[in-house]
Write a protein that holds these residues in place. Sequence first.
Motif, PDB file in Angstrom:
ATOM      1  N   GLN A  36      48.332  52.226  41.484  1.00 21.78           N
ATOM      2  CA  GLN A  36      49.581  51.484  41.378  1.00 21.78           C
ATOM      3  C   GLN A  36      49.332  49.987  41.521  1.00 21.78           C
ATOM      4  OE1 GLN A  36      52.446  53.071  40.490  1.00 21.78           O
ATOM      5  NE2 GLN A  36      51.055  54.823  40.394  1.00 21.78           N
ATOM      6  N   THR A  37      50.174  49.188  40.882  1.00 22.09           N
ATOM      7  CA  THR A  37      50.066  47.736  40.932  1.00 22.09           C
ATOM      8  C   THR A  37      51.004  47.195  42.003  1.00 22.09           C
ATOM      9  OG1 THR A  37      49.529  47.656  38.587  1.00 22.09           O
ATOM     10  CG2 THR A  37      50.312  45.609  39.595  1.00 22.09           C
ATOM     11  N   SER A 146      54.464  49.054  41.533  1.00 20.17           N
ATOM     12  CA  SER A 146      54.913  49.672  40.288  1.00 20.17           C
ATOM     13  C   SER A 146      55.678  50.962  40.561  1.00 20.17           C
ATOM     14  CB  SER A 146      53.714  49.932  39.365  1.00 20.17           C
ATOM     15  OG  SER A 146      52.680  50.613  40.049  1.00 20.17           O
TER      16      SER A 146
END
Length: 149
Positions: A36-37, A146
């Motif tokens: 995930q960002t 995200s």
Amino acid sequence: MKKILNYLLVIALVFVQFIPVVDAAKITVNNSVNGQTYNAYKIFDVTKSEAGNYAYSIDDTSPWFSIVEEYALNNAGTFTLTRVGTTSKYVVTPGEKFTADDHAKAFAAYLNSKKGDIKANGTAKATGETVEIEVKEAGYYFVDSSLGA
């Protein structure tokens, strides 16, 4: 859902304890989700006194200023913004009603809902359960992912 609640708890604890990024160029997010960002947005500037106290401020040229000002006006007792003389700088003072259980979570959710196209000051993709986001300046940061917030 559990990860979202953990994330909100982290944001709440950071804001209530006023743990800023001061002498470091990294923000560490624990319990991150691999792949995930994560994005860090600088909300407040911070200065540290010789006595070890922290002071927070925001400039009215910040893309976050109107969002923070609106939140403060609509949530009396959480924090106030006081203009420094005739400058564009405002000192942020936490109010007695600002608590982790209620207002810190609400403030994080509010920032997330209003961020629109504001550019993040740092971004990193998690490769494990901890991710470090590089930032250029000391400050108080809002972090989202995200996965949402």
